[in-house]
Design an enzyme around this catalytic site. Structure first.
Site, PDB file in Angstrom:
ATOM      1  N   ASP A  69       4.725  -5.151   6.108  1.00 49.89           N
ATOM      2  CA  ASP A  69       5.115  -6.345   6.504  1.00 49.89           C
ATOM      3  C   ASP A  69       5.102  -7.142   5.469  1.00 49.89           C
ATOM      4  OD1 ASP A  69       2.524  -6.790   6.826  1.00 49.89           O
ATOM      5  OD2 ASP A  69       2.374  -7.390   8.971  1.00 49.89           O
ATOM      6  N   ASP A 105      -0.905   2.415   8.359  1.00 51.75           N
ATOM      7  CA  ASP A 105      -1.411   1.575   9.567  1.00 51.75           C
ATOM      8  C   ASP A 105      -0.828   1.686  11.002  1.00 51.75           C
ATOM      9  OD1 ASP A 105      -3.689   1.356   7.893  1.00 51.75           O
ATOM     10  OD2 ASP A 105      -3.009  -0.731   7.415  1.00 51.75           O
ATOM     11  N   THR A 157       3.763   2.674   5.783  1.00 49.07           N
ATOM     12  CA  THR A 157       2.344   2.235   5.692  1.00 49.07           C
ATOM     13  C   THR A 157       1.689   3.129   6.727  1.00 49.07           C
ATOM     14  OG1 THR A 157       0.719   0.636   6.546  1.00 49.07           O
ATOM     15  CG2 THR A 157       3.152   0.418   7.363  1.00 49.07           C
ATOM     16  N   GLY A 161       0.746  -1.083  -0.044  1.00 48.94           N
ATOM     17  CA  GLY A 161      -0.031  -0.063   0.060  1.00 48.94           C
ATOM     18  C   GLY A 161       0.828   1.237  -0.077  1.00 48.94           C
ATOM     19  N   ARG A 205      -7.228  -2.658   9.397  1.00 49.62           N
ATOM     20  CA  ARG A 205      -8.088  -3.893   9.605  1.00 49.62           C
ATOM     21  C   ARG A 205      -7.582  -4.713  10.661  1.00 49.62           C
ATOM     22  NH1 ARG A 205      -9.415  -4.337   4.187  1.00 49.62           N
ATOM     23  NH2 ARG A 205      -7.166  -4.103   3.554  1.00 49.62           N
ATOM     24  N   ARG A 253       0.832  -4.747  -5.780  1.00 49.23           N
ATOM     25  CA  ARG A 253       0.703  -6.161  -5.137  1.00 49.23           C
ATOM     26  C   ARG A 253       1.152  -7.071  -6.201  1.00 49.23           C
ATOM     27  NH1 ARG A 253      -0.818  -4.106   0.067  1.00 49.23           N
ATOM     28  NH2 ARG A 253      -2.474  -2.903  -0.133  1.00 49.23           N
ATOM     29  N   ASP A 297       1.274  -0.361  11.810  1.00 59.71           N
ATOM     30  CA  ASP A 297       1.162  -1.732  12.284  1.00 59.71           C
ATOM     31  C   ASP A 297       2.535  -2.650  12.283  1.00 59.71           C
ATOM     32  OD1 ASP A 297       0.988  -2.031   9.639  1.00 59.71           O
ATOM     33  OD2 ASP A 297      -0.543  -3.227   9.762  1.00 59.71           O
TER      34      ASP A 297
HETATM   35  P1  ADP Z   1       2.491  -4.603   2.596  1.00 55.93           P
HETATM   36  O1  ADP Z   1       4.000  -4.526   2.366  1.00 55.93           O
HETATM   37  O2  ADP Z   1       1.874  -3.237   2.702  1.00 55.93           O
HETATM   38  O3  ADP Z   1       1.998  -5.365   3.846  1.00 55.93           O
HETATM   39  P2  ADP Z   1       1.226  -6.822   0.774  1.00 55.93           P
HETATM   40  O4  ADP Z   1       1.236  -7.581   2.016  1.00 55.93           O
HETATM   41  O5  ADP Z   1       0.475  -6.609  -0.312  1.00 55.93           O
HETATM   42  O6  ADP Z   1       1.690  -5.183   1.322  1.00 55.93           O
HETATM   43  O7  ADP Z   1       2.720  -7.307   0.138  1.00 55.93           O
HETATM   44  C1  ADP Z   1       3.247  -6.491  -0.610  1.00 55.93           C
HETATM   45  C2  ADP Z   1       3.926  -7.492  -1.852  1.00 55.93           C
HETATM   46  O8  ADP Z   1       5.272  -8.272  -0.989  1.00 55.93           O
HETATM   47  C3  ADP Z   1       3.089  -8.546  -2.205  1.00 55.93           C
HETATM   48  O9  ADP Z   1       2.422  -7.979  -3.459  1.00 55.93           O
HETATM   49  C4  ADP Z   1       4.136  -9.584  -2.550  1.00 55.93           C
HETATM   50  O10 ADP Z   1       4.832  -9.385  -3.957  1.00 55.93           O
HETATM   51  C5  ADP Z   1       5.282  -9.506  -1.653  1.00 55.93           C
HETATM   52  N1  ADP Z   1       4.816 -10.500  -0.530  1.00 55.93           N
HETATM   53  C6  ADP Z   1       4.198 -10.588   0.309  1.00 55.93           C
HETATM   54  N2  ADP Z   1       4.098 -11.722   1.029  1.00 55.93           N
HETATM   55  C7  ADP Z   1       4.977 -12.610   0.399  1.00 55.93           C
HETATM   56  C8  ADP Z   1       5.636 -13.845   0.561  1.00 55.93           C
HETATM   57  N3  ADP Z   1       5.186 -14.627   1.596  1.00 55.93           N
HETATM   58  N4  ADP Z   1       6.460 -14.121  -0.321  1.00 55.93           N
HETATM   59  C9  ADP Z   1       6.900 -13.496  -1.244  1.00 55.93           C
HETATM   60  N5  ADP Z   1       6.524 -12.288  -1.443  1.00 55.93           N
HETATM   61  C10 ADP Z   1       5.589 -11.727  -0.638  1.00 55.93           C
END
Ligand code: ADP
Length: 333
Positions: A112, A137, A135, A20, A181, A81, A139
């Site tokens: 995260d 949030d 982020t 995000g 969330r 994403r 969090d």
């Molecule tokens: P944020 O970083 O804001 O928490 P996301 O959870 O959408 O956002 O994660 C961002 C990107 O990080 C995902 O679209 C993916 O490309 C990568 N990612 C997240 N989790 C994994 C994972 N378990 N293994 C590999 N890449 C991951």
């Protein structure tokens, strides 16, 4: 966190924003690019998060590439994403781009999820990685503030102040849903800052009965309008419309309205706090990489920039401040 193998081997840093978007990410990118130049290192922008690594969307940066972005919301590098990065095939493609452009280290600005991806990538391909928490949030464990959080708080406060004008003018009870969330930081802080009657957060289950009791008490004490702030992940398991409907049924004297603030909370010019935080984190992220540190996230603690191992930052829980719950309970009298 420290691996002598990496010592002084950093020459070309790749930087990307992922997950995000958050106001202040641009200030972090600017700080990374300029600090790299200051230390006579090169930097390469990777567009659209991990997708850009897979699709080879990169650009060599110089200090002038990041002119006039410190004040801009969103991220000039774009974010995405990327489900492909979750598979080993995707990550192998990403590593091809890294080899092609002779990138020898990465700075990942995100949340995260992005750090989980970074950690896996680091362990598979031994590329040094430093994370910068971006982020709204807030969090993430290992930092008191994430980049974008302060701006989001101020955006929400502005919106609730405006809603209050209408609430007072019409004797209305407003339910305002804010982002969060899994974490109630935004709801709790903006609820107190905007003088909300009640605050519902994912960490605590207040229960609908207690909410009803509290609002009835306020009504009897002479309050004719009220604001209730609800985090989107509230523990009651009901969404803001269900909660509003329940209260409306049980408090027919109130004119109940719902306002879902939504994505406007992510946008806008970063506050001074977020710009300074992002600048400090960006500088330190490059310095740490240059010192041979890796697999860690920069964070703010007692006004110092510290390092936390990525695994700890991902697994740890960023607790809400219980004192804020107490303050809210006392002041909503
Ligand atoms: P944020 O970083 O804001 O928490 P996301 O959870 O959408 O956002 O994660 C961002 C990107 O990080 C995902 O679209 C993916 O490309 C990568 N990612 C997240 N989790 C994994 C994972 N378990 N293994 C590999 N890449 C991951």
């Amino acid at each position: 966190m420290k691996n002598p193998k990496y010592m002084s081997s950093v020459k070309r840093i790749g930087v990307l924003t992922s997950g995000g978007d958050a106001p202040g990410m641009n200030a972090a990118v600017r700080a990374v690019v300029r600090t790299a130049a200051f230390l006579k290192l090169e930097s390469v922008a990777i567009y659209q998060g991990y997708q850009g690594l897979i699709d080879d969307k990169t650009q060599i940066m110089n200090p002038r590439s990041v002119n006039n972005i410190i004040n801009k919301g969103g991220t000039i590098l774009k974010s995405a994403r990327c489900s492909e990065f979750r598979s080993i095939e995707g990550r192998k493609k990403a590593f091809e781009t890294i080899k092609k452009h002779k990138i020898d280290s990465l700075i990942i600005i995100g949340g995260d999820g992005s750090f989980t991806g970074a950690m896996i990538f680091q362990s598979e391909f031994k590329i040094p990685v430093i994370g910068i928490p971006g982020t709204i949030d807030n969090d993430i464990f290992g930092t008191s503030h994430t980049i974008g959080y302060d701006t989001a708080l101020n955006t929400v406060i502005d919106a609730i102040d405006k809603i209050r004008d209408t609430a007072i003018s019409h004797n209305r009870l407003f339910f305002v849903e804010v982002m969060g969330r899994d974490a109630g930081h935004i709801a709790l802080n903006t609820g107190i800052g905007a003088g909300a009657e009640e605050i519902l957060i994912p960490e605590e289950n207040m229960g609908l009965e207690r909410l009803l009791e509290s609002l009835s008490r306020s009504e009897k004490s002479g309050k004719s309008s009220s604001i209730v702030v609800i985090a989107e992940g509230d523990k009651t398991g009901k969404n803001v419309f269900d909660i509003a409907e329940y209260i409306e049924k049980n408090m027919p004297n109130y004119d109940v309205r719902v306002s879902v603030l939504g994505h406007m909370q992510r946008g806008g010019r970063p506050t001074c706090f977020d710009r300074v935080l992002a600048s400090r984190m960006g500088v330190k992220a490059v310095e740490y990489l240059n010192e041979g540190k890796s697999n860690a996230m920069v964070g703010l603690k007692e006004d110092e920039i510290i390092l936390t191992p990525l695994e700890k930052a991902i697994k740890g829980k960023s607790e809400i401040n219980k004192d804020l719950v107490r303050v809210s309970d006392i002041l909503s009298l």
